[in-house]
Write a protein that holds these residues in place. Structure first.
Motif, PDB file in Angstrom:
ATOM      1  N   GLU A 147      32.881  41.241  34.597  1.00  0.00           N
ATOM      2  CA  GLU A 147      31.684  40.627  34.022  1.00  0.00           C
ATOM      3  C   GLU A 147      31.438  39.230  34.582  1.00  0.00           C
ATOM      4  OE1 GLU A 147      31.942  42.854  29.634  1.00  0.00           O
ATOM      5  OE2 GLU A 147      32.704  40.809  29.921  1.00  0.00           O
ATOM      6  N   ALA A 148      32.531  38.501  34.887  1.00  0.00           N
ATOM      7  CA  ALA A 148      32.372  37.178  35.478  1.00  0.00           C
ATOM      8  C   ALA A 148      31.781  37.260  36.885  1.00  0.00           C
ATOM      9  CB  ALA A 148      33.717  36.459  35.513  1.00  0.00           C
ATOM     10  N   VAL A 149      32.104  38.325  37.619  1.00  0.00           N
ATOM     11  CA  VAL A 149      31.504  38.519  38.949  1.00  0.00           C
ATOM     12  C   VAL A 149      30.014  38.786  38.818  1.00  0.00           C
ATOM     13  CG1 VAL A 149      31.507  39.970  41.005  1.00  0.00           C
ATOM     14  CG2 VAL A 149      33.672  39.295  39.973  1.00  0.00           C
ATOM     15  N   ARG A 150      29.648  39.655  37.888  1.00  0.00           N
ATOM     16  CA  ARG A 150      28.221  39.953  37.698  1.00  0.00           C
ATOM     17  C   ARG A 150      27.470  38.737  37.139  1.00  0.00           C
ATOM     18  NH1 ARG A 150      30.494  44.922  35.758  1.00  0.00           N
ATOM     19  NH2 ARG A 150      30.278  44.175  33.604  1.00  0.00           N
ATOM     20  N   TYR A 151      28.147  37.916  36.368  1.00  0.00           N
ATOM     21  CA  TYR A 151      27.508  36.730  35.802  1.00  0.00           C
ATOM     22  C   TYR A 151      27.306  35.636  36.855  1.00  0.00           C
ATOM     23  CZ  TYR A 151      26.292  33.581  31.946  1.00  0.00           C
ATOM     24  OH  TYR A 151      25.628  32.731  31.078  1.00  0.00           O
ATOM     25  N   GLY A 152      28.094  35.692  37.940  1.00  0.00           N
ATOM     26  CA  GLY A 152      27.993  34.699  38.993  1.00  0.00           C
ATOM     27  C   GLY A 152      29.002  33.582  38.888  1.00  0.00           C
ATOM     28  N   LEU A 153      29.963  33.694  37.964  1.00  0.00           N
ATOM     29  CA  LEU A 153      30.951  32.638  37.786  1.00  0.00           C
ATOM     30  C   LEU A 153      32.002  32.666  38.886  1.00  0.00           C
ATOM     31  CD1 LEU A 153      31.708  30.332  35.856  1.00  0.00           C
ATOM     32  CD2 LEU A 153      33.107  31.959  34.583  1.00  0.00           C
ATOM     33  N   ILE A 154      32.389  33.856  39.340  1.00  0.00           N
ATOM     34  CA  ILE A 154      33.335  34.010  40.448  1.00  0.00           C
ATOM     35  C   ILE A 154      32.738  34.990  41.451  1.00  0.00           C
ATOM     36  CG2 ILE A 154      35.374  33.461  39.064  1.00  0.00           C
ATOM     37  CD1 ILE A 154      35.920  36.440  38.834  1.00  0.00           C
ATOM     38  N   ASP A 155      33.464  35.223  42.531  1.00  0.00           N
ATOM     39  CA  ASP A 155      32.941  36.064  43.613  1.00  0.00           C
ATOM     40  C   ASP A 155      33.595  37.432  43.698  1.00  0.00           C
ATOM     41  OD1 ASP A 155      31.188  33.967  44.691  1.00  0.00           O
ATOM     42  OD2 ASP A 155      33.063  32.970  45.220  1.00  0.00           O
ATOM     43  N   LYS A 156      34.880  37.541  43.363  1.00  0.00           N
ATOM     44  CA  LYS A 156      35.552  38.832  43.522  1.00  0.00           C
ATOM     45  C   LYS A 156      36.771  38.906  42.610  1.00  0.00           C
ATOM     46  CE  LYS A 156      37.865  36.987  47.625  1.00  0.00           C
ATOM     47  NZ  LYS A 156      38.080  37.162  49.085  1.00  0.00           N
ATOM     48  N   VAL A 157      37.219  40.148  42.400  1.00  0.00           N
ATOM     49  CA  VAL A 157      38.411  40.438  41.609  1.00  0.00           C
ATOM     50  C   VAL A 157      39.495  40.895  42.567  1.00  0.00           C
ATOM     51  CG1 VAL A 157      39.390  41.806  39.738  1.00  0.00           C
ATOM     52  CG2 VAL A 157      37.001  41.093  39.637  1.00  0.00           C
ATOM     53  N   LEU A 158      40.688  40.342  42.426  1.00  0.00           N
ATOM     54  CA  LEU A 158      41.800  40.687  43.309  1.00  0.00           C
ATOM     55  C   LEU A 158      42.441  41.981  42.820  1.00  0.00           C
ATOM     56  CD1 LEU A 158      43.426  37.176  43.770  1.00  0.00           C
ATOM     57  CD2 LEU A 158      41.765  38.320  45.236  1.00  0.00           C
ATOM     58  N   LEU A 159      42.225  43.063  43.569  1.00  0.00           N
ATOM     59  CA  LEU A 159      42.783  44.364  43.240  1.00  0.00           C
ATOM     60  C   LEU A 159      43.858  44.728  44.247  1.00  0.00           C
ATOM     61  CD1 LEU A 159      39.488  46.332  42.459  1.00  0.00           C
ATOM     62  CD2 LEU A 159      41.102  45.372  40.819  1.00  0.00           C
ATOM     63  N   PRO A 160      44.905  45.446  43.830  1.00  0.00           N
ATOM     64  CA  PRO A 160      45.938  45.859  44.783  1.00  0.00           C
ATOM     65  C   PRO A 160      45.385  46.869  45.775  1.00  0.00           C
ATOM     66  CG  PRO A 160      46.305  46.870  42.642  1.00  0.00           C
ATOM     67  CD  PRO A 160      45.196  45.877  42.451  1.00  0.00           C
ATOM     68  N   ALA A 161      45.773  46.727  47.047  1.00  0.00           N
ATOM     69  CA  ALA A 161      45.296  47.642  48.090  1.00  0.00           C
ATOM     70  C   ALA A 161      45.936  49.012  47.911  1.00  0.00           C
ATOM     71  CB  ALA A 161      45.621  47.071  49.469  1.00  0.00           C
ATOM     72  N   ARG A 162      45.158  50.059  48.134  1.00  0.00           N
ATOM     73  CA  ARG A 162      45.693  51.419  47.999  1.00  0.00           C
ATOM     74  C   ARG A 162      46.678  51.744  49.112  1.00  0.00           C
ATOM     75  NH1 ARG A 162      40.360  55.055  46.344  1.00  0.00           N
ATOM     76  NH2 ARG A 162      39.859  53.905  44.422  1.00  0.00           N
TER      77      ARG A 162
END
Length: 323
Positions: A239-254
């Motif tokens: 939700e913070a990404v969609r709100y514009g507060l941050i740019d991306k979420v750090l997800l583990p690589a598959r």
């Protein structure tokens, strides 16, 4: 009596005497307990081992200074400062703000254009000290790339500080949260009614300024920000990404990937494009493609074909395949 006991078993006897005379020397604490009965009162001693603790609560890690032959133990935060990394994990008051500001100024002095990474886990912050840090981050990111990461929670002004990094470098962990809220008075204020009214009006002006900065940061409209800030406004990482507060979420690589962009598999290697065996030189040698093609054409090859292999040729060795 004591001399005879020492003569028989000196180690055990000396240990017993030391326990009775000086128990604190071995890390024991003796607590006397009185047990009263109808006829007599006795005292019982209970020995309790003290907890062994590190000399300091801050974790210590080894660090080898440049040009030194020996490593020394320093606290982990000082070691992270050497790599221009800061961990902000406490409530930001005036003392914490002064510490953060001084460290950032030192990093700017060391390398005016080097990147800086800030990790946040902030349960809250006072308004005016946090705005001082915010102003410094805005000035610093003009020359330095500032990466911000929300590890757990960024509440109040901590959320604004996490969003003050360089665009494209503002991140959060998948389970991190943001809390946007108006900040009240830092401490109880006492005085005349007119002075209290001036302090409240000043706090309202500072909160309005914080909301305007949030509008510029996120790109949201004035009406939406005013509605959201009426009450505590929680945001997840997505939700913070969609709100514009941050740019991306750090997800583990598959899948782990190599430096060449290929999937890390049995047939993918890091390093040079052409893989060679140890000791292979030129176009011939052990397991080279030239030897394999010569055997396939000549049906076993001749003396000329076997010059490069000598006696080390192994017919059972599989041919080298191209990537």
């Amino acid at each position: 009596m004591i001399r005879s006991l020492i003569a028989r078993n000196p180690l055990v006897t000396l240990f017993s005497l030391l326990m009775v005379s000086s128990p604190s020397a071995l890390g024991f604490t003796i607590r006397p307990t009185a047990i009263s009965t109808a006829t007599r009162a006795t005292t019982t001693l209970y020995a309790k081992r003290d907890i062994l603790k590190m000399p300091t609560e801050t974790p210590m890690v080894p660090y080898k200074p440049p040009g030194s032959d020996y490593a020394q133990f320093i606290d982990i935060y000082s070691r992270m400062y050497r790599d221009r990394i800061m961990m902000i994990g406490k409530y930001i008051d005036e003392n914490a703000a002064n510490e953060i500001i001084s460290i950032i100024l030192y990093l700017r002095k060391e390398d005016p254009s080097g990147p800086i990474t800030l990790y946040f886990n902030v349960p809250g912050a006072d308004l005016r000290p946090a705005l001082a840090i915010y102003d410094l981050l805005l000035q610093t990111r003009e020359n330095c790339e500032i990466s911000t990461v929300n590890l757990g929670i960024c509440a109040g002004m901590g959320a604004l500080l996490c969003g003050a990094g360089t665009k494209g470098r503002r991140c959060a962990m998948p389970n991190a949260r943001f809390l946007l809220q108006r900040t009240g008075m830092d401490a109880p204020f006492r005085g005349q009614a007119s002075d209290i009214g001036l302090e409240v009006a000043n706090m309202k002006v500072m909160n309005d300024k914080m909301e305007r900065e949030l509008m510029k940061m996120t790109g949201q409209t004035v009406e939406k920000v005013l509605v959201d800030m009426k009450r505590d406004f929680y945001l997840s990482s997505d939700e913070a990404v969609r709100y514009g507060l941050i740019d991306k979420v750090l997800l583990p690589a598959r899948k782990k990937r190599t430096t060449t962009g290929k999937d890390a598999d049995i047939g993918a290697f890091e390093g040079e494009d052409v893989q060679k065996y140890q000791g292979e030189g030129g176009g011939s040698g052990f397991g080279s493609k030239k030897d394999v093609s010569a055997r396939s054409r000549g049906g076993g090859g001749g003396d000329d074909d076997d010059k490069g292999n000598n006696d080390d040729d192994d017919d059972d060795e599989p041919p080298a395949l191209k990537d």
